[in-house]
Design an enzyme around this catalytic site. Structure first.
Site, short mmCIF file in Angstrom:
data_model
loop_
_atom_site.label_atom_id
_atom_site.label_comp_id
_atom_site.label_asym_id
_atom_site.label_seq_id
_atom_site.Cartn_x
_atom_site.Cartn_y
_atom_site.Cartn_z
N ALA A 34 0.83 -1.21 0.00
CA ALA A 34 0.00 0.00 0.00
C ALA A 34 0.86 1.26 0.00
CB ALA A 34 -0.91 0.00 1.23
N ASN A 35 0.25 2.34 -0.49
CA ASN A 35 0.88 3.67 -0.47
C ASN A 35 2.20 3.71 -1.22
OD1 ASN A 35 -1.23 4.64 1.26
ND2 ASN A 35 -0.17 3.67 2.99
N ARG A 36 2.31 2.81 -2.18
CA ARG A 36 3.51 2.72 -3.02
C ARG A 36 4.78 2.42 -2.22
NH1 ARG A 36 7.42 4.47 -5.88
NH2 ARG A 36 7.47 4.12 -8.13
N LEU A 37 4.63 1.85 -1.04
CA LEU A 37 5.79 1.46 -0.22
C LEU A 37 6.14 0.00 -0.54
CD1 LEU A 37 4.85 3.17 3.16
CD2 LEU A 37 6.30 4.04 1.31
N HIS A 38 6.41 -0.24 -1.81
CA HIS A 38 6.66 -1.60 -2.28
C HIS A 38 7.99 -2.12 -1.75
CE1 HIS A 38 3.44 -0.31 -4.80
NE2 HIS A 38 4.20 0.37 -5.63
#
Length: 217
Positions: free
Chosen positions: A194-198
């Site tokens: 989520a939230n581009r916190l890959h």
């Protein structure tokens, strides 16, 4: 957590729920992690989890990509089979550097692989060729892969010709058809969150040893 519970979490990706890429032991190899992910992709019900993009580059620097099917992987590399007269094979002969990409959307995962290629042994190519169904064997003879059709019915006519030619006995393995093995030098595992916190973890081969590190997403 079971695989299907993991998938359920991943399908709620937009709601802020996703799985982190697990912490790996220092001696974890990319081959071990790839096998785990590949097995989970198979169990997830994804259609053709073995499908991968193969990117080649011509001698003058023009890249091209296409989807093929992974047929084998182990510590030696990743193997697919094709016509050695195809465009991708010509480019691999001119430039032996190659990139692979696996994308398993339902799991929010992708694996990027960079390396060099070599042909598999003639025996390995013949063994796999004879494991295929007869129609695919005859089709390999009929298709002049990547070459222009002389007319719309040429492929159908060639298929009929070789069906008749090989009507009796075993279909011989053509010398122009075989396998390529990608020997990886770099493998990157990407896990969506989520939230581009890959999560991104990379393995680089240095002096025949794998060195791992993480990257910003």
């Amino acid at each position: 957590m079971t695989l299907f519970e993991k998938i359920r979490c991943l399908l709620t990706f937009g709601q802020g729920v996703a799985l982190p890429l697990p912490e790996l032991l220092a001696d974890t190899t990319p081959e071990q992690l790839f096998k785990q992910w590949f097995d989970e992709a198979n169990q997830s019900g994804i259609l053709l989890p073995e499908a991968m993009s193969v990117s080649t580059c011509s001698a003058d620097g023009q890249p091209s990509s296409r989807m093929v099917l992974l047929k084998k992987f182990d510590e030696k590399g990743f193997v697919f089979f094709t016509n050695y007269s195809s465009r991708k094979s010509h480019e691999l002969i001119e430039n032996n550097k190659v990139a692979l990409l696996f994308h398993w959307n339902v799991l929010q995962r992708q694996v990027r692989i960079e390396g060099i290629v070599e042909k598999v042994s003639e025996q390995e190519s013949a063994d796999y060729f004879h494991s295929r169904d007869r129609g695919s064997q005859v089709g390999a003879w009929a298709s002049k892969q990547s070459q222009k059709l002389k007319h719309d019915n040429e492929l159908k006519e060639r298929m009929s010709h070789y069906q008749e030619k090989f009507a009796q006995g075993e279909v011989p393995h053509p010398e122009f058809w075989g396998g390529w093995r990608i020997k990886p030098q770099y493998i990157e595992f990407w896990q969506g969150r989520a939230n581009r916190l890959h999560d991104r973890i990379c393995f680089n081969k240095q002096d025949e040893q794998w060195v791992q590190h993480k990257l910003h997403p």
